[in-house]
Write a protein that holds these residues in place. Sequence first.
Motif, PDB file in Angstrom:
ATOM      1  N   ALA A 111       0.817  -1.205   0.000  1.00 19.25           N
ATOM      2  CA  ALA A 111       0.000   0.000   0.000  1.00 19.25           C
ATOM      3  C   ALA A 111       0.854   1.260   0.000  1.00 19.25           C
ATOM      4  N   ALA A 112       2.119   1.133   0.422  1.00 23.71           N
ATOM      5  CA  ALA A 112       2.978   2.298   0.552  1.00 23.71           C
ATOM      6  C   ALA A 112       3.927   2.476  -0.630  1.00 23.71           C
ATOM      7  N   LEU A 113       3.954   1.520  -1.549  1.00 21.49           N
ATOM      8  CA  LEU A 113       4.919   1.547  -2.648  1.00 21.49           C
ATOM      9  C   LEU A 113       4.237   1.754  -3.989  1.00 21.49           C
ATOM     10  N   ASP A 114       5.006   2.257  -4.950  1.00 22.25           N
ATOM     11  CA  ASP A 114       4.528   2.410  -6.320  1.00 22.25           C
ATOM     12  C   ASP A 114       4.373   1.015  -6.922  1.00 22.25           C
ATOM     13  N   PRO A 115       3.159   0.608  -7.291  1.00 23.31           N
ATOM     14  CA  PRO A 115       2.967  -0.753  -7.789  1.00 23.31           C
ATOM     15  C   PRO A 115       3.661  -1.028  -9.124  1.00 23.31           C
ATOM     16  N   ALA A 116       4.056   0.023  -9.834  1.00 28.41           N
ATOM     17  CA  ALA A 116       4.783  -0.177 -11.094  1.00 28.41           C
ATOM     18  C   ALA A 116       6.250  -0.503 -10.853  1.00 28.41           C
ATOM     19  N   LYS A 117       6.737  -0.230  -9.624  1.00 32.92           N
ATOM     20  CA  LYS A 117       8.158  -0.424  -9.327  1.00 32.92           C
ATOM     21  C   LYS A 117       8.421  -1.617  -8.418  1.00 32.92           C
ATOM     22  N   LEU A 118       7.362  -2.250  -7.958  1.00 32.48           N
ATOM     23  CA  LEU A 118       7.470  -3.480  -7.182  1.00 32.48           C
ATOM     24  C   LEU A 118       7.210  -4.646  -8.131  1.00 32.48           C
ATOM     25  N   LEU A 119       8.211  -5.510  -8.289  1.00 35.20           N
ATOM     26  CA  LEU A 119       8.108  -6.619  -9.240  1.00 35.20           C
ATOM     27  C   LEU A 119       8.160  -7.956  -8.535  1.00 35.20           C
ATOM     28  N   VAL A 120       7.482  -8.918  -9.143  1.00 30.55           N
ATOM     29  CA  VAL A 120       7.567 -10.304  -8.710  1.00 30.55           C
ATOM     30  C   VAL A 120       8.180 -11.094  -9.862  1.00 30.55           C
ATOM     31  N   PHE A 121       9.311 -11.751  -9.593  1.00 29.39           N
ATOM     32  CA  PHE A 121       9.926 -12.655 -10.553  1.00 29.39           C
ATOM     33  C   PHE A 121       9.350 -14.045 -10.272  1.00 29.39           C
ATOM     34  N   PHE A 122       8.483 -14.516 -11.156  1.00 30.76           N
ATOM     35  CA  PHE A 122       7.891 -15.849 -11.019  1.00 30.76           C
ATOM     36  C   PHE A 122       8.864 -16.865 -11.599  1.00 30.76           C
ATOM     37  N   LEU A 123       9.068 -17.978 -10.877  1.00 29.33           N
ATOM     38  CA  LEU A 123      10.055 -18.983 -11.264  1.00 29.33           C
ATOM     39  C   LEU A 123       9.409 -20.350 -11.432  1.00 29.33           C
ATOM     40  N   ASP A 124      10.122 -21.220 -12.143  1.00 22.66           N
ATOM     41  CA  ASP A 124       9.642 -22.587 -12.310  1.00 22.66           C
ATOM     42  C   ASP A 124      10.126 -23.512 -11.203  1.00 22.66           C
ATOM     43  N   GLY A 125      10.759 -22.961 -10.197  1.00 14.21           N
ATOM     44  CA  GLY A 125      11.220 -23.749  -9.060  1.00 14.21           C
ATOM     45  C   GLY A 125      11.740 -22.820  -7.976  1.00 14.21           C
ATOM     46  N   ALA A 126      12.176 -23.388  -6.877  1.00  6.60           N
ATOM     47  CA  ALA A 126      12.680 -22.566  -5.779  1.00  6.60           C
ATOM     48  C   ALA A 126      13.947 -21.835  -6.201  1.00  6.60           C
ATOM     49  N   PRO A 127      14.079 -20.563  -5.823  1.00  7.47           N
ATOM     50  CA  PRO A 127      15.292 -19.826  -6.192  1.00  7.47           C
ATOM     51  C   PRO A 127      16.513 -20.373  -5.468  1.00  7.47           C
ATOM     52  N   ASP A 128      17.675 -20.152  -6.076  1.00  2.81           N
ATOM     53  CA  ASP A 128      18.944 -20.544  -5.465  1.00  2.81           C
ATOM     54  C   ASP A 128      19.289 -19.497  -4.405  1.00  2.81           C
ATOM     55  N   ARG A 129      18.983 -19.821  -3.168  1.00  2.00           N
ATOM     56  CA  ARG A 129      19.182 -18.838  -2.093  1.00  2.00           C
ATOM     57  C   ARG A 129      20.660 -18.517  -1.883  1.00  2.00           C
ATOM     58  N   ALA A 130      21.530 -19.479  -2.155  1.00  2.00           N
ATOM     59  CA  ALA A 130      22.958 -19.212  -2.009  1.00  2.00           C
ATOM     60  C   ALA A 130      23.413 -18.185  -3.050  1.00  2.00           C
ATOM     61  N   ALA A 131      22.916 -18.313  -4.279  1.00  2.00           N
ATOM     62  CA  ALA A 131      23.274 -17.350  -5.323  1.00  2.00           C
ATOM     63  C   ALA A 131      22.737 -15.967  -4.983  1.00  2.00           C
ATOM     64  N   LEU A 132      21.532 -15.910  -4.445  1.00  2.00           N
ATOM     65  CA  LEU A 132      20.959 -14.626  -4.062  1.00  2.00           C
ATOM     66  C   LEU A 132      21.725 -14.023  -2.879  1.00  2.00           C
ATOM     67  N   ALA A 133      22.157 -14.877  -1.955  1.00  2.00           N
ATOM     68  CA  ALA A 133      22.877 -14.396  -0.777  1.00  2.00           C
ATOM     69  C   ALA A 133      24.228 -13.801  -1.145  1.00  2.00           C
ATOM     70  N   ARG A 134      24.783 -14.235  -2.290  1.00  2.00           N
ATOM     71  CA  ARG A 134      26.074 -13.692  -2.707  1.00  2.00           C
ATOM     72  C   ARG A 134      25.969 -12.277  -3.272  1.00  2.00           C
ATOM     73  N   LEU A 135      24.751 -11.820  -3.551  1.00  2.00           N
ATOM     74  CA  LEU A 135      24.578 -10.455  -4.042  1.00  2.00           C
ATOM     75  C   LEU A 135      24.757  -9.468  -2.892  1.00  2.00           C
ATOM     76  N   ASP A 136      25.594  -8.479  -3.092  1.00  2.00           N
ATOM     77  CA  ASP A 136      25.834  -7.453  -2.075  1.00  2.00           C
ATOM     78  C   ASP A 136      24.701  -6.443  -2.144  1.00  2.00           C
ATOM     79  N   ALA A 137      23.783  -6.530  -1.183  1.00  2.00           N
ATOM     80  CA  ALA A 137      22.587  -5.687  -1.225  1.00  2.00           C
ATOM     81  C   ALA A 137      22.936  -4.202  -1.245  1.00  2.00           C
TER      82      ALA A 137
END
Length: 198
Positions: A111-137
Amino acid sequence: MTDGTEGPTAESGERTARYVALLRGINVGGHRRVPMADLREVLAGLGHRAPVTHLQSGNAVFGAPRGSDPAALARELAAALESRFGFPVDTLVLAAAELRAVAARCPYDTAALDPAKLLVFFLDGAPDRAALARLDADRYAPGTFKAGEREVFAYFPDGMGRSRLADALTGALRGHLATARNWRTVTKLRELAGEEPE
């Protein structure tokens, strides 16, 4: 009922449920054209009930027998699209209940965010959490992302086109069939899919 949300089919008495198809990489810059009227025809030709589409990026809602395997529906639709248009179309299918579950898992205050800038990446399986964790936020601030079960949520306050986060997520999700929709589209697809009793 006539919208395919619930009820028996005329032919077999099977009960139907709503499913959502998400196509990737079509109608971009005039390439890989799949007109939405044709997409609806393909879905109807496969025996799916009351297909409706949203936007030109490949979003459809349709009725199919309750309990159908979404992955099997996706393979069937992808094969029919390739036969019709002559090129492969990456296709994901979710049951309407799963789309609602994805929306419910969103960790952002929608409700507080621009809905055009909030995205959902739909996947065909569970994401690789280790690969995501390696991204420096911190490197991608002010953009942020959070992993879900078979999706990744990401917020691009300055727009996705100017963010390095989009490319970083694409790399981290390599090996998956992944297609992104903004929150406005997710909300519209939930509306089109309707509410079904569990």
